[in-house]
Design a protein around this motif. Structure first.
Motif, PDB file in Angstrom:
ATOM      1  N   THR A   1      32.533  56.902  32.164  1.00  0.00           N
ATOM      2  CA  THR A   1      33.255  55.634  32.062  1.00  0.00           C
ATOM      3  C   THR A   1      34.536  55.891  31.275  1.00  0.00           C
ATOM      4  O   THR A   1      34.482  56.382  30.146  1.00  0.00           O
ATOM      5  CB  THR A   1      32.409  54.557  31.347  1.00  0.00           C
ATOM      6  OG1 THR A   1      31.206  54.345  32.085  1.00  0.00           O
ATOM      7  CG2 THR A   1      33.177  53.244  31.242  1.00  0.00           C
ATOM      8  N   VAL A   2      35.666  55.597  31.895  1.00  0.00           N
ATOM      9  CA  VAL A   2      36.979  55.840  31.286  1.00  0.00           C
ATOM     10  C   VAL A   2      37.623  54.498  30.994  1.00  0.00           C
ATOM     11  O   VAL A   2      37.732  53.645  31.888  1.00  0.00           O
ATOM     12  CB  VAL A   2      37.878  56.657  32.232  1.00  0.00           C
ATOM     13  CG1 VAL A   2      39.244  56.911  31.602  1.00  0.00           C
ATOM     14  CG2 VAL A   2      37.203  57.976  32.614  1.00  0.00           C
ATOM     15  N   SER A   3      38.057  54.294  29.752  1.00  0.00           N
ATOM     16  CA  SER A   3      38.664  53.019  29.351  1.00  0.00           C
ATOM     17  C   SER A   3      40.018  53.265  28.711  1.00  0.00           C
ATOM     18  O   SER A   3      40.209  54.264  28.002  1.00  0.00           O
ATOM     19  CB  SER A   3      37.763  52.278  28.343  1.00  0.00           C
ATOM     20  OG  SER A   3      36.505  51.982  28.908  1.00  0.00           O
TER      21      SER A   3
ATOM     22  N   THR B   1      44.346  59.007  42.533  1.00  0.00           N
ATOM     23  CA  THR B   1      45.314  58.331  41.675  1.00  0.00           C
ATOM     24  C   THR B   1      45.291  56.825  41.849  1.00  0.00           C
ATOM     25  O   THR B   1      45.480  56.315  42.966  1.00  0.00           O
ATOM     26  CB  THR B   1      46.749  58.829  41.978  1.00  0.00           C
ATOM     27  OG1 THR B   1      46.793  60.250  41.858  1.00  0.00           O
ATOM     28  CG2 THR B   1      47.758  58.200  41.029  1.00  0.00           C
ATOM     29  N   LEU B   2      45.082  56.106  40.739  1.00  0.00           N
ATOM     30  CA  LEU B   2      45.320  54.665  40.735  1.00  0.00           C
ATOM     31  C   LEU B   2      46.759  54.419  40.317  1.00  0.00           C
ATOM     32  O   LEU B   2      47.220  54.914  39.274  1.00  0.00           O
ATOM     33  CB  LEU B   2      44.389  53.950  39.758  1.00  0.00           C
ATOM     34  CG  LEU B   2      44.736  52.471  39.515  1.00  0.00           C
ATOM     35  CD1 LEU B   2      44.543  51.632  40.780  1.00  0.00           C
ATOM     36  CD2 LEU B   2      43.933  51.893  38.359  1.00  0.00           C
ATOM     37  N   ASN B   3      47.487  53.654  41.135  1.00  0.00           N
ATOM     38  CA  ASN B   3      48.859  53.263  40.833  1.00  0.00           C
ATOM     39  C   ASN B   3      48.895  51.768  40.538  1.00  0.00           C
ATOM     40  O   ASN B   3      48.474  50.959  41.372  1.00  0.00           O
ATOM     41  CB  ASN B   3      49.782  53.538  42.030  1.00  0.00           C
ATOM     42  CG  ASN B   3      49.773  54.987  42.458  1.00  0.00           C
ATOM     43  OD1 ASN B   3      50.513  55.793  41.954  1.00  0.00           O
ATOM     44  ND2 ASN B   3      48.903  55.312  43.427  1.00  0.00           N
TER      45      ASN B   3
ATOM     46  N   PHE C   1      37.290  52.445  34.245  1.00  0.00           N
ATOM     47  CA  PHE C   1      36.844  53.121  35.457  1.00  0.00           C
ATOM     48  C   PHE C   1      35.389  53.535  35.318  1.00  0.00           C
ATOM     49  O   PHE C   1      34.952  53.967  34.248  1.00  0.00           O
ATOM     50  CB  PHE C   1      37.656  54.405  35.697  1.00  0.00           C
ATOM     51  CG  PHE C   1      39.112  54.196  35.970  1.00  0.00           C
ATOM     52  CD1 PHE C   1      39.586  54.092  37.263  1.00  0.00           C
ATOM     53  CD2 PHE C   1      40.022  54.117  34.927  1.00  0.00           C
ATOM     54  CE1 PHE C   1      40.933  53.912  37.517  1.00  0.00           C
ATOM     55  CE2 PHE C   1      41.372  53.932  35.160  1.00  0.00           C
ATOM     56  CZ  PHE C   1      41.833  53.833  36.462  1.00  0.00           C
ATOM     57  N   THR C   2      34.662  53.451  36.421  1.00  0.00           N
ATOM     58  CA  THR C   2      33.371  54.116  36.543  1.00  0.00           C
ATOM     59  C   THR C   2      33.547  55.227  37.564  1.00  0.00           C
ATOM     60  O   THR C   2      33.889  54.969  38.722  1.00  0.00           O
ATOM     61  CB  THR C   2      32.268  53.145  36.999  1.00  0.00           C
ATOM     62  OG1 THR C   2      32.127  52.106  36.033  1.00  0.00           O
ATOM     63  CG2 THR C   2      30.942  53.873  37.150  1.00  0.00           C
TER      64      THR C   2
ATOM     65  N   PHE D   1      36.761  50.252  39.404  1.00  0.00           N
ATOM     66  CA  PHE D   1      37.486  49.980  38.173  1.00  0.00           C
ATOM     67  C   PHE D   1      37.643  48.478  37.989  1.00  0.00           C
ATOM     68  O   PHE D   1      37.572  47.698  38.942  1.00  0.00           O
ATOM     69  CB  PHE D   1      38.854  50.680  38.155  1.00  0.00           C
ATOM     70  CG  PHE D   1      39.814  50.246  39.234  1.00  0.00           C
ATOM     71  CD1 PHE D   1      40.758  49.249  38.998  1.00  0.00           C
ATOM     72  CD2 PHE D   1      39.788  50.837  40.488  1.00  0.00           C
ATOM     73  CE1 PHE D   1      41.646  48.860  39.985  1.00  0.00           C
ATOM     74  CE2 PHE D   1      40.669  50.454  41.487  1.00  0.00           C
ATOM     75  CZ  PHE D   1      41.611  49.457  41.230  1.00  0.00           C
ATOM     76  N   THR D   2      37.825  48.073  36.740  1.00  0.00           N
ATOM     77  CA  THR D   2      38.110  46.684  36.413  1.00  0.00           C
ATOM     78  C   THR D   2      39.403  46.612  35.636  1.00  0.00           C
ATOM     79  O   THR D   2      39.752  47.535  34.886  1.00  0.00           O
ATOM     80  CB  THR D   2      36.980  46.049  35.574  1.00  0.00           C
ATOM     81  OG1 THR D   2      36.905  46.730  34.305  1.00  0.00           O
ATOM     82  CG2 THR D   2      35.641  46.157  36.273  1.00  0.00           C
TER      83      THR D   2
END
Length: 234
Positions: free
Chosen positions: A101-103, A138-140, A186-187, A195-196
């Motif tokens: 889990t990335v925050s 990649t999330l943009n 992110f999960t 992601f939220t």
């Protein structure tokens, strides 16, 4: 576990930082000619659901393979756990394993350029640091002002494979408000990447193909200032 800073405190500290620092002092980093590693307090803290890792960062040079014709911005500045972007990137010195889990919290100071984005990239371990990643998920988070000529603010996920970029999800309408803190989580798991953002959940229907990965962040364009705080991997 309680967050290091509340969102309101992050806003206040960001504004205070803007008033008291000049990023042109970072030109000394350019003269070093190599990737620098700066740690904003690397540690591991036991939490209720496991350990939380606070990353140390590699401050990356402007990519040598870029065709960007204008000013390449300044190297990122990392201070007291906050990363300030003016066009360039940072990458975690550590690698992480799925599931994770990335925050992080992000903030755009002003929408100064015609368009811009904040990128969160999940990379295979060990890619070169002086060129654009050839492989990444990649999330943009993209904004576009009217002068950009087309489009609007959106979310988009790209997959880079062998240097070829494919849009695998998006463009999903999303408004980027300058001065607003967005909490992103992110999960990353074999079952998929979700992601939220401020409580709104998104499921692109894709996976990160690397069981072990590094994370690279970039704020663009160079005249913009993006801020990242409270980065953790659990």
């Amino acid at each position: 576990m309680e967050r290091d800073l509340s969102l309101s405190t992050f806003n206040k500290q960001t504004q205070s930082f803007l008033k008291s620092h000049r990023l042109d002092s970072l030109t000394a980093i350019d003269l070093l000619g190599s990737t620098e590693i700066i740690s904003p307090g690397l540690s591991t803290i036991a939490g209720g659901t496991g350990s939380i890792a606070f990353a140390s960062w590699q401050i990356l040079p402007f990519p040598t393979d870029s065709d960007w014709p204008s000013w390449p911005g300044q190297p990122c500045l990392v201070e007291a756990g906050t990363i300030i972007f003016e066009g360039r990137s940072v990458r975690t010195a550590e690698s992480f394993s799925q599931p994770a889990t990335v925050s992080l919290d992000i903030l755009l100071d002003q929408r100064q350029a015609d368009d811009g984005f904040l990128q969160v990239r999940f990379l295979p371990v060990g890619l070169p640091t002086n060129v654009d990643p050839t492989d990444a998920t990649t999330l943009n988070i993209i904004y576009r002002n009217p002068a950009a000529g087309t489009g609007s603010d959106v979310l988009r996920v790209d997959q880079q494979t062998g240097g070829v970029n494919t849009i695998v999800w998006g463009e999903i309408p999303f408004t980027v408000v300058a001065g607003t803190v967005y909490h992103v989580q992110f999960t990353v798991a074999s079952s998929g990447l979700t992601f939220t953002i401020n409580g709104q959940t998104y499921d692109p229907g894709i996976t990160v193909p690397n069981s072990n990965f590094q994370i690279q962040l970039q704020g663009w364009q160079p005249m913009n200032r993006w801020f990242v705080n409270n980065f953790t991997v659990r």
